[in-house]
Design an enzyme around this catalytic site. Structure first.
Site, PDB file in Angstrom:
ATOM      1  N   THR A 184       0.845  -1.183   0.000  1.00 46.16           N
ATOM      2  CA  THR A 184       0.000   0.000   0.000  1.00 46.16           C
ATOM      3  C   THR A 184       0.882   1.234   0.000  1.00 46.16           C
ATOM      4  O   THR A 184       2.095   1.157   0.180  1.00 46.16           O
ATOM      5  CB  THR A 184      -0.908   0.039   1.240  1.00 46.16           C
ATOM      6  OG1 THR A 184      -0.089   0.293   2.386  1.00 46.16           O
ATOM      7  CG2 THR A 184      -1.660  -1.264   1.418  1.00 46.16           C
ATOM      8  N   ALA A 228       1.127   3.274   2.269  1.00 46.90           N
ATOM      9  CA  ALA A 228       1.569   3.592   3.622  1.00 46.90           C
ATOM     10  C   ALA A 228       2.495   2.551   4.220  1.00 46.90           C
ATOM     11  O   ALA A 228       3.222   2.827   5.154  1.00 46.90           O
ATOM     12  CB  ALA A 228       0.348   3.747   4.547  1.00 46.90           C
ATOM     13  N   CYS A 229       2.518   1.320   3.691  1.00 44.79           N
ATOM     14  CA  CYS A 229       3.217   0.267   4.423  1.00 44.79           C
ATOM     15  C   CYS A 229       4.714   0.386   4.294  1.00 44.79           C
ATOM     16  O   CYS A 229       5.433   0.194   5.252  1.00 44.79           O
ATOM     17  CB  CYS A 229       2.756  -1.108   3.967  1.00 44.79           C
ATOM     18  SG  CYS A 229       3.391  -1.612   2.370  1.00 44.79           S
ATOM     19  N   GLY A 230       5.233   0.633   3.100  1.00 44.56           N
ATOM     20  CA  GLY A 230       6.652   0.827   2.916  1.00 44.56           C
ATOM     21  C   GLY A 230       7.502  -0.291   3.485  1.00 44.56           C
ATOM     22  O   GLY A 230       8.554  -0.059   4.071  1.00 44.56           O
ATOM     23  N   VAL A 231       7.058  -1.545   3.339  1.00 44.99           N
ATOM     24  CA  VAL A 231       7.774  -2.653   3.936  1.00 44.99           C
ATOM     25  C   VAL A 231       9.182  -2.713   3.385  1.00 44.99           C
ATOM     26  O   VAL A 231       9.407  -2.590   2.194  1.00 44.99           O
ATOM     27  CB  VAL A 231       7.049  -3.976   3.649  1.00 44.99           C
ATOM     28  CG1 VAL A 231       7.746  -5.124   4.366  1.00 44.99           C
ATOM     29  CG2 VAL A 231       5.601  -3.898   4.087  1.00 44.99           C
TER      30      VAL A 231
END
Length: 295
Positions: free
Chosen positions: A128, A130-133
């Protein structure tokens, strides 16, 4: 602002209800694909060969600066080393339901003889905004794999320069001004000039766009520079700063415990709550003039 904003009818309610037209930030997917050229590279005609491509990630983003986002993502994830590892970038001719082009797929063709530095893992399939894994499973893995160490960077900034940089970044946030719905990241040069500002619905994407711009401009590693972000400092933001070699990371909001650990161990000066005239320094305060390095 083209594809970045959309005008919609909304209803304001409260003491007085009213219908009006307002701008909202556009959110669309971007699929990033990577293809590797054979060793013989680009043919004499100038058009690269078209080897099969592999999807690295699909992220929800604010359209615009897509090449910066794609390149920055590959660098920040440790998949490539920099702009020299890339031969070409292009939007694929994907179309929407109405048959018009969407520009939602970017294909990155690696330079001849260049291969991805690590395998594409399952977690890179879909992300997503926002996740920025991150590509590392632990802080230990991240520190061990850093291509550049900010620890020996002798960068120095006055707090007033950091505040001025934040103000300059805010003044150049055109989409935020219109919608109130996006984050921003910026790169502050040693002389205090804000070199680039990028906006996105995801703070991680905004950082990737700045790193991608720096990669295209041949500015990696970011020695002597400060990375500014209009959000909190989480693990992934600190990771991206460390991978890009930025000695200073300054954020508008708080830092998390893992972000502080990454900063401490990688040698990044980490500031949070950067709101004129104050800031909180979480790690390596010696690069900020006016602070006691023994704190």
């Amino acid at each position: 602002m083209g594809r970045m904003t959309q005008r919609l009818k909304v209803h304001r309610i409260g003491d007085r209800s009213v219908s009006r037209i307002e701008s909202v930030a556009v959110e669309e997917p971007l699929e990033i694909r990577v293809a590797a050229l054979p060793d013989r590279g680009v043919p004499a005609g100038g058009n690269p060969l078209r080897p099969a491509s592999t999807t690295v990630t699909t992220t929800m983003r604010l359209p615009g600066d897509d090449f910066d986002l794609a390149l920055g993502h590959l660098v920040a994830e440790g998949l490539i080393g920099g702009g020299d590892d890339v031969a070409t970038m292009m939007h694929c001719t994907d179309t929407g339901p109405d048959g018009s082009p969407t520009f939602n797929v970017v294909e990155v063709t690696l330079a001849a003889g260049v291969a991805l530095r690590r395998p594409i893992t399952e977690r890179t399939e879909v992300a997503t905004s926002a996740c920025g894994v991150c590509g590392s499973t632990s802080v230990d893995d991240l520190i061990a794999a850093l291509p550049h160490s900010p620890a020996d960077d002798e960068a120095a900034f006055g707090l007033e320069a950091i505040h001025a940089g934040m103000a300059a970044m805010r003044s150049r946030q055109r989409v935020f001004e219109a919608t109130g719905g996006v984050h921003a990241a910026a790169l502050l040069a040693p002389d205090g000039e804000v070199l680039v500002v990028r906006e996105d619905i995801g703070r991680h994407n905004a950082v990737d766009k700045v790193i991608g711009w720096a990669a295209r401009e041949g500015r990696l590693p970011l020695r002597g520079h400060a990375l500014l972000v209009s959000s909190r400092a989480g693990f992934e933001i600190a990771q991206k700063a460390a991978v890009a070699g930025a000695p200073v990371l300054a954020c508008v909001s708080a830092a998390t415990s893992l972000a502080v650990e990454v900063a401490e161990r990688s040698g990044v000066t980490l500031l949070g709550f950067v709101r004129d005239p104050r800031a909180t320094v979480y790690a390596h305060p010696g690069r900020i003039s006016g602070t006691d390095p023994g704190l």
